[in-house]
Scaffold this motif. Structure first.
Motif, short mmCIF file in Angstrom:
data_model
loop_
_atom_site.label_atom_id
_atom_site.label_comp_id
_atom_site.label_asym_id
_atom_site.label_seq_id
_atom_site.Cartn_x
_atom_site.Cartn_y
_atom_site.Cartn_z
N LEU A 266 -12.17 77.56 11.04
CA LEU A 266 -13.26 76.61 11.24
C LEU A 266 -14.39 77.08 10.32
O LEU A 266 -15.16 77.97 10.67
N GLY A 267 -14.46 76.49 9.15
CA GLY A 267 -15.44 76.92 8.17
C GLY A 267 -16.85 76.48 8.52
O GLY A 267 -17.83 77.08 8.06
N ALA A 268 -16.98 75.43 9.33
CA ALA A 268 -18.27 74.95 9.79
C ALA A 268 -18.08 74.38 11.19
O ALA A 268 -17.07 73.75 11.47
N ALA A 269 -19.06 74.61 12.04
CA ALA A 269 -18.97 74.10 13.41
C ALA A 269 -20.36 73.84 13.95
O ALA A 269 -21.28 74.63 13.75
N THR A 270 -20.51 72.71 14.63
CA THR A 270 -21.75 72.36 15.32
C THR A 270 -21.41 72.00 16.75
O THR A 270 -20.25 72.07 17.17
N ARG A 271 -22.41 71.58 17.50
CA ARG A 271 -22.16 71.16 18.87
C ARG A 271 -21.36 69.87 18.93
O ARG A 271 -20.81 69.54 19.98
N HIS A 272 -21.25 69.16 17.80
CA HIS A 272 -20.53 67.89 17.76
C HIS A 272 -19.16 67.99 17.09
O HIS A 272 -18.21 67.33 17.52
N VAL A 273 -19.07 68.78 16.02
CA VAL A 273 -17.90 68.74 15.13
C VAL A 273 -17.50 70.15 14.72
O VAL A 273 -18.35 71.00 14.43
N ALA A 274 -16.18 70.39 14.69
CA ALA A 274 -15.62 71.61 14.11
C ALA A 274 -14.83 71.20 12.88
O ALA A 274 -13.90 70.40 12.98
N GLN A 275 -15.22 71.73 11.72
CA GLN A 275 -14.55 71.37 10.48
C GLN A 275 -13.55 72.45 10.07
O GLN A 275 -13.91 73.60 9.88
N VAL A 276 -12.29 72.06 9.94
CA VAL A 276 -11.22 72.97 9.56
C VAL A 276 -11.20 73.13 8.04
O VAL A 276 -11.30 72.15 7.29
N GLN A 277 -11.07 74.36 7.60
CA GLN A 277 -10.93 74.67 6.18
C GLN A 277 -9.84 75.72 6.02
O GLN A 277 -9.41 76.34 6.98
N GLY A 278 -9.39 75.91 4.79
CA GLY A 278 -8.48 77.01 4.50
C GLY A 278 -7.10 76.90 5.12
O GLY A 278 -6.48 77.93 5.42
N VAL A 279 -6.60 75.68 5.30
CA VAL A 279 -5.25 75.52 5.86
C VAL A 279 -4.23 76.01 4.84
O VAL A 279 -4.27 75.62 3.67
#
Length: 294
Positions: free
Chosen positions: A219-232
């Protein structure tokens, strides 16, 4: 899916964007489209959690009639968050970036804003190493459509000796150069930080040389709303075995349970195999990202 508000009225300024922006106001701008703005919002939330203070010159803003309308995070990445048609904001961000000089390794975010900003910067900054103008932005906000891999789990700090090489290999394949060439430690520190924050997911197996990562994602970036997956990444010797979709399903389940209700990612438009895998998991397209790499 972008939902920006407010007109383009106001007084045009030749001084660039304001700095020392209020972080809570900046988050309100990001909340207009949490998926498009997750990269900036994650840094803003982290700054609030770490210090509770303003971000100084790392956060720029454009205000109209007393209201903050557009922001740009200026750290290792330059991340504009604004209506792509907001010429005034993009002009202001470009003037500020030109005045400060290039300090970032990329410009990344919603495609219209990124490419609009880059058109203003390129004449002075010169040609980029690569411009990825069409990166589908995908989300999932429900249970995966395929069974999750039960062996995918959070990485442990004592597994850095296996996780770091996998991350380096992924970066080399994706970006074209090694993030550790020259002996720098910044990339290793980033990998360690993601593991410590419980945002690094792996499937480990025992090979001839000991434990090895066969699937990973962060999870390269995460907020209270969204978790963004990176580096798969799937280790080359195991590709084609169907590890990606179940692995991503596990990441979605774990991230939605612990981090945020929506999981997002962006991927190069020509990576048809990855797009098909994410579609099987249940991701749907909601927009387009772009990345300018230096």
């Amino acid at each position: 899916m972008t939902r920006w508000g407010g007109g383009l009225g106001g007084t045009r300024s030749d001084l660039g964007a304001a700095t020392d922006v209020d972080l809570h106001e900046a988050l309100a701008v990001c909340d207009r489209d949490p998926v498009a703005s997750v990269l900036a919002a994650s840094r803003i939330e982290a700054t609030l959690a770490e210090s509770g203070r303003r971000a100084g010159t790392a956060l720029w803003g454009v205000r109209r009639e007393g209201r903050l309308e557009a922001i740009c995070w200026a750290g290792a990445n330059l991340v504009p968050v604004c209506d792509p048609d907001d010429e005034e904001a993009l002009d202001a961000f470009a003037r500020t970036a030109l005045r400060q000089g290039r300090r970032c390794s990329s410009v990344v975010g919603e495609a219209g804003a990124v490419l609009g900003l880059w058109r203003r910067l390129e004449p002075s900054w010169g040609r980029a190493r690569e411009v990825r103008a069409d990166q589908p932005s995908l989300v999932i906000d429900h249970e995966p459509l395929v069974a999750a891999d039960p062996f995918v789990r959070l990485a442990r700090s004592d597994e850095i000796g296996s996780v770091l090489p996998a991350c380096v290999h992924m970066f080399l394949e994706e970006v074209g150069y090694s993030p550790v060439e020259g002996g720098g430690t910044a990339y290793e520190s980033r990998v360690r930080a993601l593991i410590a924050a419980q945002r690094s997911y792996v499937r480990m197996e025992h090979g001839a040389d000991g434990p090895q990562v066969v699937f990973k994602a962060e999870l390269g970036a995460a907020t209270r709303h969204v978790a963004q997956v990176q580096g798969v990444w799937v280790t080359p010797g195991r590709r084609g075995e169907g590890l990606s979709a179940p692995g991503m399903a596990a990441v979605v389940q774990l991230a939605r349970a612990r981090v945020a209700p929506v999981v997002s990612l962006y991927v190069n438009h020509y990576n048809h195999r990855a797009l098909a895998s994410y579609e099987r998991v249940g991701f749907r397209r909601v927009g387009t990202y772009a990345t300018v790499l230096f």
